[in-house]
Structure formats: C-alpha cells, structure tokens
Design a protein around this motif. Structure first.
Motif, short mmCIF file in Angstrom:
data_model
loop_
_atom_site.label_atom_id
_atom_site.label_comp_id
_atom_site.label_asym_id
_atom_site.label_seq_id
_atom_site.Cartn_x
_atom_site.Cartn_y
_atom_site.Cartn_z
N ARG A 43 0.83 -1.21 0.00
CA ARG A 43 0.00 0.00 0.00
C ARG A 43 0.87 1.26 0.00
O ARG A 43 0.57 2.24 -0.67
CB ARG A 43 -0.93 -0.01 1.23
CG ARG A 43 -1.94 1.14 1.25
CD ARG A 43 -2.87 0.98 2.41
NE ARG A 43 -3.63 -0.28 2.34
CZ ARG A 43 -4.44 -0.71 3.29
NH1 ARG A 43 -4.60 0.03 4.39
NH2 ARG A 43 -5.08 -1.85 3.15
N ALA A 44 1.99 1.20 0.75
CA ALA A 44 2.90 2.34 0.81
C ALA A 44 3.54 2.60 -0.55
O ALA A 44 3.66 3.75 -0.98
CB ALA A 44 3.97 2.09 1.86
N VAL A 45 3.93 1.52 -1.24
CA VAL A 45 4.52 1.67 -2.57
C VAL A 45 3.49 2.25 -3.55
O VAL A 45 3.79 3.13 -4.35
CB VAL A 45 5.04 0.31 -3.08
CG1 VAL A 45 5.43 0.40 -4.55
CG2 VAL A 45 6.21 -0.15 -2.24
N ALA A 46 2.24 1.76 -3.46
CA ALA A 46 1.19 2.25 -4.35
C ALA A 46 0.91 3.73 -4.10
O ALA A 46 0.65 4.51 -5.03
CB ALA A 46 -0.08 1.43 -4.15
N THR A 47 0.97 4.15 -2.83
CA THR A 47 0.73 5.54 -2.49
C THR A 47 1.84 6.46 -3.05
O THR A 47 1.57 7.57 -3.53
CB THR A 47 0.65 5.71 -0.97
OG1 THR A 47 -0.37 4.86 -0.46
CG2 THR A 47 0.36 7.16 -0.59
#
Length: 291
Positions: free
Chosen positions: A285-289
């Motif tokens: 999720r952090a990478v996608a953000t």
C-alpha cells in the motif's frame, strides 16, 4: 478447566508421575524436532519427514511385540530404510521420491502386518497412530535424552556442511563435500527426531512437530541461526501449552499440541514483522501511495 497453578501442582504430584514424564519427553522431542525441522523446511523435505514416520513403524511394532524399547526399535527400522533408500537412489533411472515412496510405504505396511499378530491389536495400533500420554516407560526417557543429545551434537558438527548442501547441492558436490553421506546423516537425524516424538504425539501427527515450528520460525527471521533458536522454542512452548490444555479439558494430547503449534504458525503468517500478511500489505500500500 485447571488453572496453571493447579497444573503445576499436578506435575509435582507423585501419584501423577507420568504427567511430568510426558512433559519431559514432549519438550525434548519438540526441541529436537525444531532444530532438525529447520534443515527439513529449508531443503523442502517435508515429504521425507512424512515418509520416515511410516518407515519407523515396523521397528515400533517389533519392539512392542518383543516387549523391547520402542525408541531403539523405531530408530533401527528408520535407519535401515534410510540406508536402503540412499543406496537404491543411486540408480538414476528412478528419482529419489519414487524410491522413498516404495520403501517407506512398504515399511509401514510391514509394521501393520506385524502388530496385527500382537494381542490387543486395535488398542496397540491406536496408541502408535495417535500417541499415548501414559504409555512412556521410564527407560525410554533416558534413551530419548541420550538420542536427542547425540543428534544435536551431530547437527552442531555438520551444520556448515548441511547449510552448503542446502544452498547448492551441485556446488557442494564439485567442492568435494560428501553430499551422499550428508543426506544419509540428515535422514538418520530425521528418523531419531520422529521416533522419540511418536510415543507422545503419535505416528500420524509427528510430521507437524517436525515442520510447523520450523515453518513458523522461518516466517519470523531471515537468519538461520535465529530460526534454529526460535523453532525449538515454538515447539517446546507448544508442547507445554498443548499438554496443559489436554490435561485440563481432557483432550487428545498429540492433537492438542499440533493445534497449538498450528495457531502459532497462523499468527506468524499474519503478524510476522517482515514476512507476515499484514506487513506485506502495508508495504504494498505504501509503494502504491508513493506512485
């Protein structure tokens, strides 16, 4: 349900000496299975552990019929079968798993035939398959202690070689490392770990004691040394909690120990700091953000 204090009181009750003996054997076997299981998990040898559990059965049956030591009988049968597998596997027309399937299942069938000739066949078979909390003779406790110590010493002496073979078998072979003899040594170690666990946890469930704590430890760390410390701790803790629950609620000991270990594995699967389900989702999720 008994409180932990009442359980501790029962452990020190002379009239319930079998309970403390069962905890001692379960803990020793869990520690040994945890360490040996690390090599099994890293090498993807879960099938070997299951097969060895079948291979030791005729030795257990013969020892039972002759009123001898189940531990020594099981070790003898397992080692003999492991040697046969190692020798027949040298024929490259057959893959090792095929040879294992032939010999180890044949050994299990032989054990069933042998024990069927003993009085009280049904009860004896149930004891072997599912374990018996009250059926551990005093002399087997010392045999378990000596066998566990010897296997742990072998693991310490051959640890570097086991790791090299695990990482790259062909490189180890080209470097002159005796891969065949190391494989045989590991088979024997797995055999001993399985045999000393059978009386407490049973023949059917013994694979879980070998695999589940090591698999849970694998989720918690990337370092082999830490994994080999965590696996016996998880196994020993599962044995203690499982025995406490089985004694308190009148549940089957072997099945309860395995279920406790499985719960620990599931918790590690979800909550492990780096490799758990939640941490992986948070990172994704952090990478996608960021993007």
């Amino acid at each position: 349900m008994l409180s932990p204090a009442e359980f501790i009181g029962d452990l020190f009750n002379p009239d319930l000496a079998f309970l403390a003996k069962s905890l001692l054997v379960a803990t020793m076997s869990s520690i040994l299975c945890g360490i040996v299981g690390c090599y099994v998990v890293l090498r993807g040898m879960a099938f070997i552990g299951d097969a060895v559990a079948h291979a030791v059965f005729p030795g257990l049956a013969i020892a039972f019929v002759l009123q001898g030591s189940l531990v020594l009988g099981g070790i003898a049968a397992g080692v003999l079968t492991a040697v046969l597998v190692a020798v027949f596997s040298q024929n490259r027309r057959l893959k090792e798993d095929s040879v294992i399937g032939v010999f180890f299942v044949a050994a299990f069938a032989l054990g069933i035939v042998i024990i069927s000739r003993a009085p009280g066949y049904a009860g004896s078979l149930q004891q072997f398959l599912f374990g018996s909390i009250t059926g551990i003779p005093d002399e087997d406790v010392s045999v378990v202690a000596v066998s566990s110590t010897l296997v742990l010493l072998v693991a310490m002496l051959l640890h570097k070689e086991f790791v090299i073979v695990t990482l790259d078998r062909e490189m180890a072979r080209s470097a002159g490392i005796p891969v065949f003899w190391l494989d045989l040594a590991l088979y024997v170690m797995v055999t001993v770990a399985v045999v000393i666990s059978v009386q407490t946890i049973g023949n059917i469930l013994v694979l879980a004691l070998l695999i589940t704590p090591a698999a849970a430890a694998r989720l918690l760390t990337d370092r082999l040394g830490v994994m080999m410390l965590l696996a016996p701790l998880i196994g020993g803790g599962s044995a203690l909690v499982g025995l406490y629950l089985s004694w308190s609620i009148d549940l089957p000991t072997g099945g309860t120990i395995v279920l406790v270990a499985t719960v620990v594995f599931l918790l590690c699967w979800v909550l492990a700091p780096r490799h758990g389900l939640l941490s992986r989702r948070f990172r994704a999720r952090a990478v996608a953000t960021e993007h």
